[in-house]
Design a protein around this motif. Structure first.
Motif, PDB file in Angstrom:
ATOM      1  N   TYR A  37      10.555   7.448   3.515  1.00 39.81           N
ATOM      2  CA  TYR A  37       9.730   6.255   3.435  1.00 39.81           C
ATOM      3  C   TYR A  37      10.272   5.182   2.497  1.00 39.81           C
ATOM      4  O   TYR A  37       9.586   4.209   2.234  1.00 39.81           O
ATOM      5  CB  TYR A  37       8.322   6.635   2.961  1.00 39.81           C
ATOM      6  CG  TYR A  37       7.664   7.658   3.840  1.00 39.81           C
ATOM      7  CD1 TYR A  37       7.273   7.340   5.127  1.00 39.81           C
ATOM      8  CD2 TYR A  37       7.449   8.952   3.390  1.00 39.81           C
ATOM      9  CE1 TYR A  37       6.662   8.277   5.946  1.00 39.81           C
ATOM     10  CE2 TYR A  37       6.841   9.892   4.198  1.00 39.81           C
ATOM     11  CZ  TYR A  37       6.451   9.550   5.459  1.00 39.81           C
ATOM     12  OH  TYR A  37       5.859  10.466   6.265  1.00 39.81           O
ATOM     13  N   SER A  38      11.442   5.342   2.000  1.00 44.17           N
ATOM     14  CA  SER A  38      11.922   4.468   0.940  1.00 44.17           C
ATOM     15  C   SER A  38      11.975   3.004   1.355  1.00 44.17           C
ATOM     16  O   SER A  38      11.373   2.161   0.704  1.00 44.17           O
ATOM     17  CB  SER A  38      13.306   4.923   0.489  1.00 44.17           C
ATOM     18  OG  SER A  38      13.763   4.108  -0.544  1.00 44.17           O
ATOM     19  N   LYS A  40      10.865   1.258   4.129  1.00 39.76           N
ATOM     20  CA  LYS A  40       9.640   0.650   4.656  1.00 39.76           C
ATOM     21  C   LYS A  40       8.563   0.547   3.588  1.00 39.76           C
ATOM     22  O   LYS A  40       7.824  -0.431   3.530  1.00 39.76           O
ATOM     23  CB  LYS A  40       9.123   1.446   5.845  1.00 39.76           C
ATOM     24  CG  LYS A  40       9.957   1.265   7.081  1.00 39.76           C
ATOM     25  CD  LYS A  40       9.347   1.976   8.256  1.00 39.76           C
ATOM     26  CE  LYS A  40      10.211   1.784   9.482  1.00 39.76           C
ATOM     27  NZ  LYS A  40       9.688   2.463  10.658  1.00 39.76           N
ATOM     28  N   THR A  41       8.463   1.548   2.744  1.00 45.49           N
ATOM     29  CA  THR A  41       7.450   1.519   1.698  1.00 45.49           C
ATOM     30  C   THR A  41       7.696   0.373   0.737  1.00 45.49           C
ATOM     31  O   THR A  41       6.766  -0.364   0.388  1.00 45.49           O
ATOM     32  CB  THR A  41       7.439   2.855   0.925  1.00 45.49           C
ATOM     33  OG1 THR A  41       7.223   3.913   1.852  1.00 45.49           O
ATOM     34  CG2 THR A  41       6.358   2.866  -0.120  1.00 45.49           C
ATOM     35  N   TRP A  42       8.932   0.212   0.302  1.00 40.51           N
ATOM     36  CA  TRP A  42       9.245  -0.894  -0.608  1.00 40.51           C
ATOM     37  C   TRP A  42       9.028  -2.236   0.065  1.00 40.51           C
ATOM     38  O   TRP A  42       8.452  -3.157  -0.526  1.00 40.51           O
ATOM     39  CB  TRP A  42      10.685  -0.785  -1.105  1.00 40.51           C
ATOM     40  CG  TRP A  42      10.827   0.174  -2.231  1.00 40.51           C
ATOM     41  CD1 TRP A  42      11.357   1.421  -2.177  1.00 40.51           C
ATOM     42  CD2 TRP A  42      10.413  -0.025  -3.584  1.00 40.51           C
ATOM     43  NE1 TRP A  42      11.304   2.014  -3.398  1.00 40.51           N
ATOM     44  CE2 TRP A  42      10.736   1.156  -4.281  1.00 40.51           C
ATOM     45  CE3 TRP A  42       9.806  -1.066  -4.255  1.00 40.51           C
ATOM     46  CZ2 TRP A  42      10.453   1.300  -5.632  1.00 40.51           C
ATOM     47  CZ3 TRP A  42       9.533  -0.924  -5.608  1.00 40.51           C
ATOM     48  CH2 TRP A  42       9.855   0.254  -6.273  1.00 40.51           C
ATOM     49  N   TYR A  44       7.048  -3.107   2.695  1.00 39.96           N
ATOM     50  CA  TYR A  44       5.639  -3.415   2.918  1.00 39.96           C
ATOM     51  C   TYR A  44       4.881  -3.538   1.598  1.00 39.96           C
ATOM     52  O   TYR A  44       3.936  -4.326   1.501  1.00 39.96           O
ATOM     53  CB  TYR A  44       4.992  -2.373   3.816  1.00 39.96           C
ATOM     54  CG  TYR A  44       5.558  -2.378   5.218  1.00 39.96           C
ATOM     55  CD1 TYR A  44       5.855  -3.571   5.865  1.00 39.96           C
ATOM     56  CD2 TYR A  44       5.810  -1.203   5.902  1.00 39.96           C
ATOM     57  CE1 TYR A  44       6.377  -3.591   7.141  1.00 39.96           C
ATOM     58  CE2 TYR A  44       6.334  -1.210   7.188  1.00 39.96           C
ATOM     59  CZ  TYR A  44       6.608  -2.410   7.800  1.00 39.96           C
ATOM     60  OH  TYR A  44       7.120  -2.424   9.061  1.00 39.96           O
ATOM     61  N   GLY A  45       5.275  -2.785   0.608  1.00 39.06           N
ATOM     62  CA  GLY A  45       4.632  -2.895  -0.702  1.00 39.06           C
ATOM     63  C   GLY A  45       4.879  -4.243  -1.342  1.00 39.06           C
ATOM     64  O   GLY A  45       3.963  -4.871  -1.881  1.00 39.06           O
ATOM     65  N   VAL A  46       6.107  -4.714  -1.283  1.00 41.68           N
ATOM     66  CA  VAL A  46       6.440  -6.023  -1.852  1.00 41.68           C
ATOM     67  C   VAL A  46       5.740  -7.132  -1.083  1.00 41.68           C
ATOM     68  O   VAL A  46       5.192  -8.073  -1.675  1.00 41.68           O
ATOM     69  CB  VAL A  46       7.973  -6.232  -1.864  1.00 41.68           C
ATOM     70  CG1 VAL A  46       8.325  -7.665  -2.170  1.00 41.68           C
ATOM     71  CG2 VAL A  46       8.629  -5.306  -2.871  1.00 41.68           C
ATOM     72  N   ALA A  48       2.906  -6.861   0.605  1.00 42.01           N
ATOM     73  CA  ALA A  48       1.472  -6.772   0.322  1.00 42.01           C
ATOM     74  C   ALA A  48       1.146  -7.327  -1.059  1.00 42.01           C
ATOM     75  O   ALA A  48       0.176  -8.088  -1.225  1.00 42.01           O
ATOM     76  CB  ALA A  48       1.008  -5.324   0.435  1.00 42.01           C
ATOM     77  N   LEU A  49       1.938  -6.974  -2.064  1.00 41.90           N
ATOM     78  CA  LEU A  49       1.686  -7.481  -3.410  1.00 41.90           C
ATOM     79  C   LEU A  49       1.903  -8.982  -3.494  1.00 41.90           C
ATOM     80  O   LEU A  49       1.130  -9.690  -4.158  1.00 41.90           O
ATOM     81  CB  LEU A  49       2.582  -6.760  -4.425  1.00 41.90           C
ATOM     82  CG  LEU A  49       2.221  -5.310  -4.707  1.00 41.90           C
ATOM     83  CD1 LEU A  49       3.268  -4.666  -5.604  1.00 41.90           C
ATOM     84  CD2 LEU A  49       0.863  -5.236  -5.358  1.00 41.90           C
ATOM     85  N   SER A  50       2.917  -9.486  -2.835  1.00 47.24           N
ATOM     86  CA  SER A  50       3.167 -10.928  -2.843  1.00 47.24           C
ATOM     87  C   SER A  50       2.048 -11.678  -2.145  1.00 47.24           C
ATOM     88  O   SER A  50       1.571 -12.711  -2.642  1.00 47.24           O
ATOM     89  CB  SER A  50       4.493 -11.247  -2.150  1.00 47.24           C
ATOM     90  OG  SER A  50       5.554 -10.599  -2.787  1.00 47.24           O
TER      91      SER A  50
END
Length: 61
Positions: A37-38, A40-42, A44-46, A48-50
């Motif tokens: 998941y490395s 895609k997780t990073w 989508y996480g970035v 979402a946070l942005s």
């Protein structure tokens, strides 16, 4: 007191995990998480946070 809790707890967790990983090696489940998941997780996480921080900034004005 809140600052000590906000900075102390994550610091203790990070230092504890670092000590555990350096003495026993990285567990297999950590390697599985990193390999699956490395990217895609990073990504989508970035995103979402942005998006969330931009939305909060726009709604505060």
């Amino acid at each position: 007191m809140d600052l000590v809790i906000a900075l102390g707890i994550p610091l203790v967790i990070i230092l504890g995990l670092t000590i555990i990983f350096t003495t026993d090696g990285v567990p297999g489940w950590v390697n599985n998480i990193n390999s699956k998941y490395s990217r895609k997780t990073w990504l989508y996480g970035v995103i979402a946070l942005s998006s969330a921080s931009l939305l909060i900034a726009l709604l505060k004005k």
